[in-house]
Design a protein around this motif. Sequence first.
Motif, PDB file in Angstrom:
ATOM      1  N   GLY A  24       0.786  -1.227   0.000  1.00 17.94           N
ATOM      2  CA  GLY A  24       0.000   0.000   0.000  1.00 17.94           C
ATOM      3  C   GLY A  24       0.813   1.269   0.000  1.00 17.94           C
ATOM      4  N   THR A  25       2.133   1.181  -0.110  1.00 14.82           N
ATOM      5  CA  THR A  25       2.972   2.376  -0.039  1.00 14.82           C
ATOM      6  C   THR A  25       3.397   2.831  -1.433  1.00 14.82           C
ATOM      7  N   THR A  26       3.794   4.098  -1.515  1.00 16.27           N
ATOM      8  CA  THR A  26       4.335   4.592  -2.777  1.00 16.27           C
ATOM      9  C   THR A  26       5.710   3.994  -3.045  1.00 16.27           C
ATOM     10  N   SER A  27       6.357   3.447  -2.011  1.00 20.85           N
ATOM     11  CA  SER A  27       7.624   2.739  -2.231  1.00 20.85           C
ATOM     12  C   SER A  27       7.380   1.506  -3.099  1.00 20.85           C
ATOM     13  N   LEU A  28       6.307   0.774  -2.784  1.00 19.64           N
ATOM     14  CA  LEU A  28       5.978  -0.399  -3.599  1.00 19.64           C
ATOM     15  C   LEU A  28       5.578   0.027  -5.014  1.00 19.64           C
ATOM     16  N   THR A  29       4.823   1.101  -5.107  1.00 19.09           N
ATOM     17  CA  THR A  29       4.458   1.612  -6.442  1.00 19.09           C
ATOM     18  C   THR A  29       5.690   2.001  -7.235  1.00 19.09           C
ATOM     19  N   ALA A  30       6.666   2.610  -6.569  1.00 20.84           N
ATOM     20  CA  ALA A  30       7.893   3.020  -7.258  1.00 20.84           C
ATOM     21  C   ALA A  30       8.655   1.809  -7.786  1.00 20.84           C
ATOM     22  N   ILE A  31       8.668   0.726  -7.008  1.00 18.94           N
ATOM     23  CA  ILE A  31       9.339  -0.495  -7.482  1.00 18.94           C
ATOM     24  C   ILE A  31       8.669  -0.993  -8.757  1.00 18.94           C
ATOM     25  N   ARG A  32       7.342  -1.065  -8.701  1.00 16.88           N
ATOM     26  CA  ARG A  32       6.616  -1.662  -9.825  1.00 16.88           C
ATOM     27  C   ARG A  32       6.575  -0.759 -11.058  1.00 16.88           C
ATOM     28  N   ASP A  33       6.409   0.568 -10.826  1.00 21.27           N
ATOM     29  CA  ASP A  33       6.187   1.469 -11.962  1.00 21.27           C
ATOM     30  C   ASP A  33       7.442   2.159 -12.462  1.00 21.27           C
ATOM     31  N   VAL A  34       8.412   2.342 -11.581  1.00 17.54           N
ATOM     32  CA  VAL A  34       9.632   3.057 -11.983  1.00 17.54           C
ATOM     33  C   VAL A  34      10.779   2.081 -12.216  1.00 17.54           C
ATOM     34  N   ILE A  35      11.083   1.230 -11.244  1.00 17.05           N
ATOM     35  CA  ILE A  35      12.202   0.294 -11.385  1.00 17.05           C
ATOM     36  C   ILE A  35      11.841  -0.854 -12.319  1.00 17.05           C
ATOM     37  N   LYS A  36      10.637  -1.404 -12.170  1.00 17.67           N
ATOM     38  CA  LYS A  36      10.176  -2.530 -12.987  1.00 17.67           C
ATOM     39  C   LYS A  36      11.177  -3.677 -12.971  1.00 17.67           C
ATOM     40  N   PRO A  37      11.379  -4.288 -11.786  1.00 20.60           N
ATOM     41  CA  PRO A  37      12.392  -5.346 -11.664  1.00 20.60           C
ATOM     42  C   PRO A  37      12.016  -6.598 -12.460  1.00 20.60           C
ATOM     43  N   ALA A  38      13.035  -7.399 -12.730  1.00 21.89           N
ATOM     44  CA  ALA A  38      12.829  -8.617 -13.521  1.00 21.89           C
ATOM     45  C   ALA A  38      12.012  -9.644 -12.748  1.00 21.89           C
ATOM     46  N   THR A  39      12.124  -9.642 -11.425  1.00 26.22           N
ATOM     47  CA  THR A  39      11.342 -10.565 -10.600  1.00 26.22           C
ATOM     48  C   THR A  39      10.343  -9.773  -9.753  1.00 26.22           C
ATOM     49  N   GLU A  40       9.219 -10.377  -9.482  1.00 24.36           N
ATOM     50  CA  GLU A  40       8.147  -9.711  -8.715  1.00 24.36           C
ATOM     51  C   GLU A  40       8.665  -9.334  -7.330  1.00 24.36           C
ATOM     52  N   PRO A  41       8.437  -8.099  -6.878  1.00 27.93           N
ATOM     53  CA  PRO A  41       8.917  -7.697  -5.552  1.00 27.93           C
ATOM     54  C   PRO A  41       8.159  -8.415  -4.442  1.00 27.93           C
ATOM     55  N   LEU A  42       8.826  -8.558  -3.303  1.00 23.59           N
ATOM     56  CA  LEU A  42       8.151  -9.096  -2.129  1.00 23.59           C
ATOM     57  C   LEU A  42       7.384  -7.967  -1.440  1.00 23.59           C
ATOM     58  N   VAL A  43       6.165  -8.276  -0.999  1.00 21.55           N
ATOM     59  CA  VAL A  43       5.287  -7.273  -0.389  1.00 21.55           C
ATOM     60  C   VAL A  43       5.088  -7.634   1.082  1.00 21.55           C
ATOM     61  N   PHE A  44       5.310  -6.673   1.963  1.00 25.83           N
ATOM     62  CA  PHE A  44       5.269  -6.925   3.398  1.00 25.83           C
ATOM     63  C   PHE A  44       4.146  -6.138   4.054  1.00 25.83           C
ATOM     64  N   GLU A  45       3.647  -6.717   5.153  1.00 22.39           N
ATOM     65  CA  GLU A  45       2.532  -6.084   5.853  1.00 22.39           C
ATOM     66  C   GLU A  45       2.941  -4.762   6.489  1.00 22.39           C
ATOM     67  N   ASP A  46       4.189  -4.696   6.960  1.00 20.59           N
ATOM     68  CA  ASP A  46       4.681  -3.456   7.564  1.00 20.59           C
ATOM     69  C   ASP A  46       6.185  -3.353   7.372  1.00 20.59           C
ATOM     70  N   THR A  47       6.750  -2.235   7.832  1.00 24.90           N
ATOM     71  CA  THR A  47       8.174  -2.000   7.627  1.00 24.90           C
ATOM     72  C   THR A  47       9.024  -2.970   8.437  1.00 24.90           C
ATOM     73  N   ASN A  48       8.556  -3.369   9.602  1.00 24.10           N
ATOM     74  CA  ASN A  48       9.324  -4.328  10.409  1.00 24.10           C
ATOM     75  C   ASN A  48       9.548  -5.634   9.648  1.00 24.10           C
ATOM     76  N   ALA A  49       8.524  -6.116   8.974  1.00 21.07           N
ATOM     77  CA  ALA A  49       8.657  -7.355   8.202  1.00 21.07           C
ATOM     78  C   ALA A  49       9.632  -7.161   7.037  1.00 21.07           C
ATOM     79  N   ALA A  50       9.609  -5.998   6.432  1.00 20.31           N
ATOM     80  CA  ALA A  50      10.540  -5.719   5.328  1.00 20.31           C
ATOM     81  C   ALA A  50      11.981  -5.702   5.834  1.00 20.31           C
ATOM     82  N   LYS A  51      12.191  -5.088   6.984  1.00 19.03           N
ATOM     83  CA  LYS A  51      13.540  -5.032   7.543  1.00 19.03           C
ATOM     84  C   LYS A  51      14.054  -6.437   7.868  1.00 19.03           C
ATOM     85  N   GLN A  52      13.198  -7.271   8.426  1.00 18.25           N
ATOM     86  CA  GLN A  52      13.609  -8.634   8.778  1.00 18.25           C
ATOM     87  C   GLN A  52      13.953  -9.426   7.517  1.00 18.25           C
ATOM     88  N   ALA A  53      13.193  -9.210   6.447  1.00 19.48           N
ATOM     89  CA  ALA A  53      13.481  -9.905   5.191  1.00 19.48           C
ATOM     90  C   ALA A  53      14.848  -9.499   4.643  1.00 19.48           C
TER      91      ALA A  53
END
Length: 293
Positions: free
Chosen positions: A176-205
Amino acid sequence: MRLRRTALAAPALLALAVTGCAPADEESDAADEKSPGSGETSQTAAECAESAAFRTEGRLSIGTDSPAYEPWFVDDDPTNGEGYESAVAYAVAERLGFAEDEVEWVTVPFNSVYKPGAKNFDFDINQISITPERAKVVDFSDGYYSAAQAVITLEGGVEVADIAALTDLKLGAQTGTTSLTAIRDVIKPATEPLVFEDTNAAKQALLNGQVDAILADLPTAFYISSVEIEGSAIVGQFQPETGEQEEFGMLFEKGSDLVPCVNAALAEMRDDGTLAEIEQEWLSDVVDVPELS
């Protein structure tokens, strides 16, 4: 304590308007001064607040998520007035005529705050980027902070010289963040990004090696790299989408007549230097990060 109109009183006031009690000239003058949800008023913030509808008479209800992260809040406590967004919220409240003990905080999950419908707060402040899509169902104040997206990695993990270099990385961000939107719309990585419920989960990953890098707004990224994850680094920042400056705004229920009042408060704080002073106090270390293009 001044008395203000409450949101629950709105239907009664509307009924009076329908029966034509107010002289036409007064109605015209009121419309000229403030249009609900328009974001514009010729009044001061305090004058505007005198006739605005609040959820509870004599109190200002402000929403934010839990946990409340630094540097936006301090010690996970929005009520202490410490951290950039807590300080801004209390400064706005004061301009609207509320003392500190007349402010109450409501926990609102970030992922649900910009959904359409009634809100249980007067406004929400939680690093919410103003986007045209969200503005279809909620209202925003003018921007109170200009944000950039930042890329966080473990030191020695990857080298990044530009945005194109990010496309081969395994990336992640909070849902739900613009960070995730930036990954998908600006960076467009070769592999699907991982999506986390909150920032703590992202940091642990990131620590677990599940992702090569995570994205967050720049101040949050700075706090993560300097305080929360030893051995991590910000390898770059960039402006998403069209290159226009991304801004955080306070969020309101669609059609709220508080929007012009808060905008007036922000304008006063911008003009007299209060907003800059708060940013200097709580976000001044967010500098010297390479820009990616």
